[in-house]
Design a protein around this motif. Structure first.
Motif, PDB file in Angstrom:
ATOM      1  N   GLU A  32      -9.226 -12.659  -6.809  1.00 29.43           N
ATOM      2  CA  GLU A  32      -9.358 -13.352  -5.525  1.00 29.43           C
ATOM      3  C   GLU A  32     -10.805 -13.456  -5.049  1.00 29.43           C
ATOM      4  O   GLU A  32     -11.051 -13.878  -3.912  1.00 29.43           O
ATOM      5  CB  GLU A  32      -8.502 -12.646  -4.473  1.00 29.43           C
ATOM      6  N   SER A  33     -11.752 -13.072  -5.894  1.00 26.49           N
ATOM      7  CA  SER A  33     -13.163 -13.195  -5.512  1.00 26.49           C
ATOM      8  C   SER A  33     -13.676 -14.605  -5.782  1.00 26.49           C
ATOM      9  O   SER A  33     -13.031 -15.403  -6.461  1.00 26.49           O
ATOM     10  CB  SER A  33     -14.008 -12.169  -6.275  1.00 26.49           C
ATOM     11  N   ILE A  63     -16.644 -10.856  -2.682  1.00 29.86           N
ATOM     12  CA  ILE A  63     -15.882  -9.934  -3.514  1.00 29.86           C
ATOM     13  C   ILE A  63     -14.655  -9.449  -2.749  1.00 29.86           C
ATOM     14  O   ILE A  63     -14.774  -8.881  -1.654  1.00 29.86           O
ATOM     15  CB  ILE A  63     -16.753  -8.731  -3.937  1.00 29.86           C
ATOM     16  N   ALA A  64     -13.484  -9.681  -3.322  1.00 31.27           N
ATOM     17  CA  ALA A  64     -12.228  -9.240  -2.707  1.00 31.27           C
ATOM     18  C   ALA A  64     -11.998  -7.767  -3.061  1.00 31.27           C
ATOM     19  O   ALA A  64     -12.236  -7.341  -4.198  1.00 31.27           O
ATOM     20  CB  ALA A  64     -11.070 -10.086  -3.222  1.00 31.27           C
ATOM     21  N   TYR A  65     -11.521  -7.003  -2.080  1.00 31.45           N
ATOM     22  CA  TYR A  65     -11.304  -5.578  -2.336  1.00 31.45           C
ATOM     23  C   TYR A  65     -10.214  -5.019  -1.434  1.00 31.45           C
ATOM     24  O   TYR A  65      -9.870  -5.584  -0.393  1.00 31.45           O
ATOM     25  CB  TYR A  65     -12.600  -4.787  -2.135  1.00 31.45           C
ATOM     26  N   HIS A  66      -9.666  -3.877  -1.864  1.00 33.43           N
ATOM     27  CA  HIS A  66      -8.763  -3.068  -1.050  1.00 33.43           C
ATOM     28  C   HIS A  66      -9.341  -1.652  -1.013  1.00 33.43           C
ATOM     29  O   HIS A  66      -9.613  -1.069  -2.072  1.00 33.43           O
ATOM     30  CB  HIS A  66      -7.357  -3.036  -1.642  1.00 33.43           C
ATOM     31  N   HIS A  67      -9.501  -1.123   0.183  1.00 34.38           N
ATOM     32  CA  HIS A  67     -10.078   0.208   0.343  1.00 34.38           C
ATOM     33  C   HIS A  67      -9.135   1.065   1.169  1.00 34.38           C
ATOM     34  O   HIS A  67      -8.707   0.662   2.260  1.00 34.38           O
ATOM     35  CB  HIS A  67     -11.441   0.114   1.038  1.00 34.38           C
ATOM     36  N   THR A  68      -8.788   2.219   0.643  1.00 38.00           N
ATOM     37  CA  THR A  68      -7.962   3.191   1.345  1.00 38.00           C
ATOM     38  C   THR A  68      -8.837   4.366   1.746  1.00 38.00           C
ATOM     39  O   THR A  68      -9.520   4.946   0.894  1.00 38.00           O
ATOM     40  CB  THR A  68      -6.827   3.708   0.446  1.00 38.00           C
ATOM     41  N   THR A  69      -8.842   4.711   3.020  1.00 37.38           N
ATOM     42  CA  THR A  69      -9.598   5.879   3.451  1.00 37.38           C
ATOM     43  C   THR A  69      -8.816   7.151   3.115  1.00 37.38           C
ATOM     44  O   THR A  69      -7.596   7.132   2.959  1.00 37.38           O
ATOM     45  CB  THR A  69      -9.882   5.835   4.956  1.00 37.38           C
ATOM     46  N   GLY A  70      -9.537   8.252   3.004  1.00 37.21           N
ATOM     47  CA  GLY A  70      -8.913   9.528   2.679  1.00 37.21           C
ATOM     48  C   GLY A  70      -9.975  10.538   2.310  1.00 37.21           C
ATOM     49  O   GLY A  70     -11.175  10.282   2.451  1.00 37.21           O
ATOM     50  N   GLN A  71      -9.523  11.674   1.819  1.00 33.78           N
ATOM     51  CA  GLN A  71     -10.477  12.693   1.409  1.00 33.78           C
ATOM     52  C   GLN A  71     -11.195  12.236   0.144  1.00 33.78           C
ATOM     53  O   GLN A  71     -10.656  11.508  -0.687  1.00 33.78           O
ATOM     54  CB  GLN A  71      -9.769  14.033   1.193  1.00 33.78           C
ATOM     55  N   GLY A  72     -12.435  12.683   0.010  1.00 33.61           N
ATOM     56  CA  GLY A  72     -13.265  12.273  -1.116  1.00 33.61           C
ATOM     57  C   GLY A  72     -13.198  13.251  -2.247  1.00 33.61           C
ATOM     58  O   GLY A  72     -12.561  14.295  -2.116  1.00 33.61           O
ATOM     59  N   PRO A  73     -13.867  12.919  -3.365  1.00 38.13           N
ATOM     60  CA  PRO A  73     -14.633  11.698  -3.628  1.00 38.13           C
ATOM     61  C   PRO A  73     -13.734  10.445  -3.649  1.00 38.13           C
ATOM     62  O   PRO A  73     -12.535  10.541  -3.903  1.00 38.13           O
ATOM     63  CB  PRO A  73     -15.223  11.951  -5.021  1.00 38.13           C
ATOM     64  N   THR A  74     -14.346   9.292  -3.396  1.00 37.77           N
ATOM     65  CA  THR A  74     -13.604   8.037  -3.478  1.00 37.77           C
ATOM     66  C   THR A  74     -13.352   7.691  -4.941  1.00 37.77           C
ATOM     67  O   THR A  74     -14.282   7.670  -5.757  1.00 37.77           O
ATOM     68  CB  THR A  74     -14.385   6.891  -2.811  1.00 37.77           C
TER      69      THR A  74
END
Length: 248
Positions: free
Chosen positions: A64-65, A13-24
């Motif tokens: 892209e998965s 599974i293709a993914y993009h994850h940005t960290t930061g304050q939650g909730p996600t």
């Protein structure tokens, strides 16, 4: 380049994850759509500007998965979503577009303890049964059962190949035939000029679910894409409201 996640079923599974304050904030795309669409990318940019955690991904057979689109079904894409959600920690705000609305409802039903809020855009729950199978004539149903697939025209490009497995698996994932409690802030968005998901679907969903903070917004003239600047602003406003309510 996207990151890749291997699901318990072995799909990539293709993914993009940005960290930061939650909730996600998690964007769940539609049928034959991908995470590079206007709404997903706009919401990601907005979340990044707000310093908020964000996740977008492609179901198997999408974008892209890995895997072929025709090999997938609602249960597979629900499992893909669960694997993506399990990858991040903490509470989640799900934003589901079209089929992603159905998938997000399945996730909310399966893991309500993790859901801080839900926004849907032209949600299409149970569409394989209520929109596809219900609209097929006798010859189409016979062909699907005999040949295992049929082709449906699409205004978005190549015809949709609808498989017998998609229809039969969809019957195991229905959300409008049994109680569906959404015990968190919920915002449903629906355009009145949507030719793919009728307003009646949004009204049925609104009437079916239970919850103390559930609202439906009908946008006169908006189509299924729901991607002009005004509609994009409505999406971020709905997410903001859900986040604010979840924080109370």
């Amino acid at each position: 380049m996207p990151n890749m996640l291997k699901t318990p079923q072995g799909r990539q599974i293709a993914y993009h994850h940005t960290t930061g304050q939650g909730p996600t904030i998690v964007f769940l795309g539609g049928f034959k759509s991908d995470m590079g669409g206007t709404k997903a990318v706009h919401l990601e940019a907005w979340a990044q500007a707000q310093g908020r955690a964000f996740l977008r991904f492609d179901y198997s057979g999408h974008g892209e998965s890995s895997e072929a689109f025709t090999d997938g079904a609602i249960g597979d894409w629900f499992a893909d979503a669960r694997a993506a959600l399990d990858m991040v920690k903490g509470p989640l705000v799900l934003v589901g577009s079209s089929m992603g609305g159905w998938i997000s409802l399945l996730c909310a039903r399966a893991m309500p303890e993790r859901i801080a809020g839900l926004v849907t855009i032209a949600a299409a729950p149970d569409f394989t049964e209520d929109s596809m199978w219900a609209s097929f004539d006798a010859s189409q149903r016979d062909a699907l059962l005999r040949d295992g697939q049929i082709a449906l025209p699409s205004e978005y490009g190549d015809p949709y190949i609808i498989t017998r497995r998609l229809i039969e698996d969809g019957r195991d994932q229905l959300v409008l035939r049994s109680p569906l409690d959404l015990p968190f802030p919920v915002r449903f968005l629906q355009g009145t000029a949507d030719l793919d998901v009728d307003v009646s679907v949004a009204l049925r969903l609104m009437d079916h679910v239970t919850g103390d903070d559930v609202r439906l917004t009908l946008v006169k003239g908006a189509d299924h894409r729901f991607s002009d600047l005004d509609c994009l602003d409505m999406i971020t406003a709905a997410v903001t409201q859900v986040l604010d309510r979840a924080a109370d």
